[in-house]
Write an enzyme that holds these catalytic residues in place. Structure first.
Site, PDB file in Angstrom:
ATOM      1  CE1 TYR A  71      -4.348   0.848  -0.240  1.00 13.43           C
ATOM      2  CE2 TYR A  71      -4.261  -1.292   0.560  1.00 13.43           C
ATOM      3  CZ  TYR A  71      -5.035  -0.191  -0.061  1.00 13.43           C
ATOM      4  OH  TYR A  71      -6.074  -0.356  -0.517  1.00 13.43           O
ATOM      5  CD  GLU A  73      -4.893   5.017   0.792  1.00  8.12           C
ATOM      6  OE1 GLU A  73      -5.127   6.087   1.495  1.00  8.12           O
ATOM      7  OE2 GLU A  73      -5.635   3.924   0.675  1.00  8.12           O
ATOM      8  CG  ASP A 248      -8.511  10.976 -23.264  1.00  6.64           C
ATOM      9  OD1 ASP A 248      -7.556  10.265 -23.378  1.00  6.64           O
ATOM     10  OD2 ASP A 248      -9.440  10.615 -22.862  1.00  6.64           O
ATOM     11  CB  THR A 277      -4.898   4.364 -21.896  1.00  2.00           C
ATOM     12  OG1 THR A 277      -4.255   4.466 -23.139  1.00  2.00           O
ATOM     13  CG2 THR A 277      -6.166   4.582 -21.148  1.00  2.00           C
ATOM     14  CE  LYS A 280      -7.149   3.689 -24.897  1.00  2.00           C
ATOM     15  NZ  LYS A 280      -8.114   3.019 -24.493  1.00  2.00           N
TER      16      LYS A 280
END
Ligand code: PLP
Length: 485
Positions: A71, A73, A248, A277, A280
């Site tokens: 973890y 965060e 984007d 992303t 792709k």
């Protein structure tokens, strides 16, 4: 460890995957089997889904480690958990590669996906443009000082903001203000489309809409628009109406990374915030990334806890590896080939009489209007799949068949270019697809009415096309030399 040559790499990867599958099989053999089968299926089909690719063994192997268990965060050096020193190294490297590759002032590698990256961007724009000035006016240092009444007032301000994005049927994405998506609910939204005659973006019409609507956020970028965008013009429009320009680039990040899109076509120097992303055309692991100017960096850095929880540290590590790969000169050759191959594919269709939205392409994707074959997108997608050609149906502008059945098939070249396909192979792919589509008839429902889903593919066509595809695929194997035992 020193660089492995291609042969050594395949040998080492073969043994890594074979051993890993044995370990998995010792717990759940059906998952090991499905994993083997997925490789066989991907190897044996023509993958033309524009949003997919084949990541390298280095990228894939990076995801299968104990970073998954940690973890973390918070942000680099400022975590809500102890023991994050190695995650800090990983996240800092992913961000450094992203900044260097794209020439960005700031990079945030935590988003788990494209949709998360867009949520981070939207909320950071709201935090920077609305919450910040509001806190200043209310003489509050941060949100922790707000009373319930303050919160009510701030929520009203945040909920009163406007977003202008490209409509879904013109090629935009769900997250660009489509009503059923949260982006269409959190903002008052309006959409821009393309010119009905040419299918191209009409910057004058877009500017007029922006002047009238006065959005806080102008979103540029697309999932199914087969042309390049002039981001310098987009920025001019945003500046004129006081909007933040968010681009984007999920679909075409590989073409930006590979320097196919430069100058006005490179969003990074023009936009305030760029999201993407990584899986792709960029050919990395499944994930997201946000690039921003210094001005927006502090609010983007609040992605966790604003909209994200713990980062996927194993995926951030794989992003760092993929971005390092994309900084190599070979990636520029690859990206140029992706664009050249899209041209070859488009020309292959046009010379065989098929109808393309905008008449062609100058990026990595082609949008084929299958109504000229008398089919819906759904029928075409299914018939093609029967013949081993994997595509996805997609709306065309003003689609009479709506977003479910559609009239289009979206095709992309990033995956097969990774396998080594070039001009001749893509021309042959167009020929094979036209063979399938021109031998498919629309079917009927059980009670004899015309159906938008069922279809009849003439006998023998699927096998003929599969045999011809196998020749192409065998010539360009996926992960050559990688053998599972
Ligand atoms: N943005 C664009 C332009 C996309 O095309 C996509 C995915 O198709 C996304 C965002 C969402 O990405 P993800 O599926 O990783 O959430």
């Amino acid at each position: 460890m020193a660089d492995l040559d291609a042969q050594d790499l395949n040998r080492v990867a073969s043994s890594a995957y074979s051993d890993a599958l044995q370990v998995i099989a010792s717990v759940e053999p059906r998952i090991a089997e499905a994993t083997r089968q997925e490789l066989a299926d991907q190897r044996g089909s023509l993958k033309l889904i524009a949003s997919e690719n084949y990541a390298s063994p280095a990228v894939l192997l990076t995801m299968g480690t104990w970073f998954s268990d940690k973890y973390a965060e918070g942000t680099i050096g400022h975590r809500f958990y102890a023991g994050c020193q190695n995650v800090d190294t990983v996240e800092a490297l992913a961000a450094e590669h992203a900044r260097e590759l794209f020439g960005a002032e700031y990079a945030y590698a935590q988003p788990h996906s494209g949709i998360d990256a867009n949520l981070v961007a939207f909320w950071s724009i709201l935090a920077h443009r609305v919450e910040g000035p509001w806190l200043e006016k209310a003489a509050k240092k941060n949100v922790n000082e707000l009373t319930d009444a303050d919160w009510e007032a701030l929520r009203r301000e945040l909920g009163d903001q406007r977003l202008l994005g490209m409509s879904l049927d013109a090629g935009g994405h769900l997250t660009h203000g489509f009503r059923p998506n949260i982006s269409g609910k959190m903002f008052h939204q309006r959409q821009y489309g393309t010119d009905p005659t040419t299918g191209l973006l009409d910057y004058d019409a877009l500017a007029a809409k922006a002047r009238e609507f006065k959005p806080l956020v102008l979103v540029a970028g697309y999932s199914a628009y087969p042309r390049r965008v002039n981001f310098a013009k987009m920025r001019e429009i945003a500046d004129e109406v006081g909007a933040t320009l968010m681009v984007d680039m999920a679909h075409f990040a590989g073409l930006v990374a590979g320097k196919v899109f430069t100058g006005d076509e490179d969003p990074v120097p023009h936009a305030h915030i760029v999201t993407t992303t990584t899986h792709k055309s960029l050919r990395g692991p499944r994930g997201g990334l946000v690039l921003a100017t210094e001005e927006y960096a502090p609010s983007v850095d609040r992605g966790c806890p604003m909209v994200l929880g713990g980062p996927l540290s194993h995926v951030m590590a794989a992003k760092a590896v993929a971005l390092a790969e994309a900084r190599r000169p070979e990636f520029q050759t690859y990206a140029q080939q992706v664009a050249d191959n899209a041209q070859s594919l488009a020309e292959g269709f046009v010379k065989r009489g098929a109808d393309l939205v905008t008449g062609g392409t100058d990026n990595h994707l082609v949008l084929l209007d299958v109504s000229s074959f008398g089919l819906t997108g759904r029928q075409a997608e299914s018939a093609l799949l029967d013949a081993g050609v994997v595509t996805n149906r997609n709306s065309v502008p003003a689609d009479p068949n709506g977003a479910w059945y559609t009239s289009g098939i979206r095709l992309g070249t990033p995956a097969l270019t990774t396998r080594g396909f070039g001009h001749d192979e893509f021309d042959r792919v167009a020929e094979l697809m036209v063979d399938v589509l021109s031998n498919t008839q629309p079917g009927t429902t059980k009670d004899g009415k015309p159906s938008k889903a069922s279809y009849v593919l003439a006998d023998g066509v699927a096998d003929r096309v599969k045999d011809a595809s196998a020749e192409l695929l065998d010539k360009h194997p996926l992960y050559p030399g990688l053998e599972l035992v």
